[in-house]
Design a protein around this motif. Structure first.
Motif, PDB file in Angstrom:
ATOM      1  N   ALA A  35      37.585  53.614  23.968  1.00  0.00           N
ATOM      2  CA  ALA A  35      36.778  52.068  24.045  1.00  0.00           C
ATOM      3  C   ALA A  35      37.557  51.418  23.434  1.00  0.00           C
ATOM      4  N   ILE A  36      38.693  51.248  23.221  1.00  0.00           N
ATOM      5  CA  ILE A  36      39.669  49.933  23.295  1.00  0.00           C
ATOM      6  C   ILE A  36      40.609  49.437  24.158  1.00  0.00           C
ATOM      7  N   ILE A  37      40.994  50.506  25.056  1.00  0.00           N
ATOM      8  CA  ILE A  37      41.043  50.833  26.351  1.00  0.00           C
ATOM      9  C   ILE A  37      40.460  49.912  27.104  1.00  0.00           C
ATOM     10  N   ASN A  38      39.297  50.237  27.161  1.00  0.00           N
ATOM     11  CA  ASN A  38      38.174  50.198  28.263  1.00  0.00           C
ATOM     12  C   ASN A  38      37.823  48.320  28.291  1.00  0.00           C
ATOM     13  N   LYS A  39      38.226  47.755  27.077  1.00  0.00           N
ATOM     14  CA  LYS A  39      37.651  46.610  26.247  1.00  0.00           C
ATOM     15  C   LYS A  39      38.782  45.749  27.456  1.00  0.00           C
ATOM     16  N   TYR A  40      40.017  46.180  26.909  1.00  0.00           N
ATOM     17  CA  TYR A  40      40.889  45.206  27.128  1.00  0.00           C
ATOM     18  C   TYR A  40      41.290  45.661  28.745  1.00  0.00           C
ATOM     19  N   VAL A  41      40.516  46.384  29.070  1.00  0.00           N
ATOM     20  CA  VAL A  41      40.658  46.043  30.883  1.00  0.00           C
ATOM     21  C   VAL A  41      40.004  45.393  31.702  1.00  0.00           C
ATOM     22  N   ARG A  42      38.622  45.175  31.334  1.00  0.00           N
ATOM     23  CA  ARG A  42      37.381  44.370  30.655  1.00  0.00           C
ATOM     24  C   ARG A  42      38.046  42.961  30.609  1.00  0.00           C
ATOM     25  N   MET A  43      38.685  42.638  30.100  1.00  0.00           N
ATOM     26  CA  MET A  43      39.242  41.326  29.262  1.00  0.00           C
ATOM     27  C   MET A  43      39.571  40.639  29.939  1.00  0.00           C
ATOM     28  N   ILE A  44      40.820  41.899  31.456  1.00  0.00           N
ATOM     29  CA  ILE A  44      41.883  41.407  32.803  1.00  0.00           C
ATOM     30  C   ILE A  44      40.701  40.726  33.350  1.00  0.00           C
ATOM     31  N   SER A  45      39.674  42.092  34.006  1.00  0.00           N
ATOM     32  CA  SER A  45      38.337  40.734  34.470  1.00  0.00           C
ATOM     33  C   SER A  45      37.899  39.826  34.023  1.00  0.00           C
ATOM     34  N   VAL A  46      37.754  39.347  33.119  1.00  0.00           N
ATOM     35  CA  VAL A  46      37.025  38.348  32.830  1.00  0.00           C
ATOM     36  C   VAL A  46      37.926  37.353  32.663  1.00  0.00           C
ATOM     37  N   VAL A  47      39.421  37.263  32.409  1.00  0.00           N
ATOM     38  CA  VAL A  47      40.290  36.188  32.128  1.00  0.00           C
ATOM     39  C   VAL A  47      40.964  35.491  34.154  1.00  0.00           C
ATOM     40  N   ALA A  48      40.310  36.889  35.030  1.00  0.00           N
ATOM     41  CA  ALA A  48      40.543  36.519  36.082  1.00  0.00           C
ATOM     42  C   ALA A  48      39.202  35.410  36.281  1.00  0.00           C
ATOM     43  N   LEU A  49      37.710  35.811  36.158  1.00  0.00           N
ATOM     44  CA  LEU A  49      37.303  35.513  36.655  1.00  0.00           C
ATOM     45  C   LEU A  49      37.082  33.635  36.016  1.00  0.00           C
ATOM     46  N   LEU A  50      37.694  33.387  34.706  1.00  0.00           N
ATOM     47  CA  LEU A  50      37.494  32.667  33.765  1.00  0.00           C
ATOM     48  C   LEU A  50      38.716  31.458  34.866  1.00  0.00           C
ATOM     49  N   GLY A  51      39.722  32.233  35.241  1.00  0.00           N
ATOM     50  CA  GLY A  51      40.758  31.392  36.168  1.00  0.00           C
ATOM     51  C   GLY A  51      40.183  31.030  37.273  1.00  0.00           C
ATOM     52  N   LEU A  52      39.254  31.379  38.319  1.00  0.00           N
ATOM     53  CA  LEU A  52      38.845  31.031  39.129  1.00  0.00           C
ATOM     54  C   LEU A  52      37.978  29.709  39.026  1.00  0.00           C
ATOM     55  N   GLY A  53      37.028  30.139  38.135  1.00  0.00           N
ATOM     56  CA  GLY A  53      36.125  29.012  37.243  1.00  0.00           C
ATOM     57  C   GLY A  53      36.553  27.684  37.144  1.00  0.00           C
TER      58      GLY A  53
END
Length: 237
Positions: A35-53
């Protein structure tokens, strides 16, 4: 030369042992670690989305692309604007905050309800063998080793396989006598233990409970009127 070969052989053996140790993971703890690893993986996508914004805010003009474009690139080209950047930024920040809060929960003391029962995690380790008693929609878990009572809020309304925070209830302790009952019977706790071997007799609406081996005698007032799964204190008799 022989000494060098011996050292090299020992180093290889140590590496093999370390690899084997890494593979041996407690399946119960693995649920939390996954569950912890899953959250970190999702955080990578969020960072990418943040950078795009941020990119859209800095350069709101539509970027040039090759004549042959992939579907995702084409969609981005069409929506590329300052306004879209603001939307992506807000979504990314909200998603990031949500993931951070969930990670804090997973690193904190938490419980997981499953169809087989509950998992109680503390310091990323599972606590086992702790007796529990239902308290309305909550679950009280008696931790005699640390002389405290853990409370799983809304346990019986929690969805399966969902992590939730654990509270520690000072209203109860591991010394006092408590009971909780429903239409099928009652559960009796004393000194943080769930007693099964006992005798009891009805007295109108009340109940007198006698534990085995002369461990105590108790008086449950209005027993027949309180079969609502609510934990209540018991009087010594």
């Amino acid at each position: 030369m022989v000494n060098f070969l011996n050292k090299r052989w020992l180093l290889k053996q140590r590496m093999v042992i370390m690899k084997k140790e890494k593979k041996v993971v407690d399946p119960e703890v693995k649920i939390l670690e996954d569950a912890i690893i899953n959250k970190y993986v999702r955080m990578i996508s969020v960072v990418a989305l943040l950078g795009l914004g941020i990119w859209m805010l800095i350069a709101p003009g539509k970027p040039d692309h090759a004549s042959v474009e992939k579907g995702t690139v084409y969609i981005l080209k069409e929506i590329w604007s300052f306004e879209a950047g603001v939307v992506l930024l807000v979504v990314a920040i909200a998603a990031g905050i949500s993931i951070i809060l969930k990670l804090r929960l997973l690193y904190d003391t938490n419980f997981l309800r499953t169809e087989q029962g509950y998992y109680f995690f503390e310091n990323r380790k599972r606590r086992k063998g702790l007796p529990s008693i239902r308290d309305n929609d909550d679950l009280l878990v008696f931790d005699r080793d640390n002389n405290r009572v853990a409370k799983f809020p809304k346990y019986y309304k929690t969805k399966f396989n969902k992590f939730k925070k654990v509270d520690f209830d000072t209203k109860y302790n591991c010394e006092g006598p408590y009971w909780s009952g429903d239409s099928s019977g009652f559960t009796f706790f004393y000194n943080g233990k769930n007693y099964v071997d006992m005798q009891f007799e009805m007295r109108d609406n009340d109940l007198v409970v006698t534990l085995s081996n002369n461990e105590g005698r108790f008086y449950i007032k209005d027993y027949k009127l309180h079969k609502d799964n609510k934990v209540r204190s018991v009087e010594f008799y």
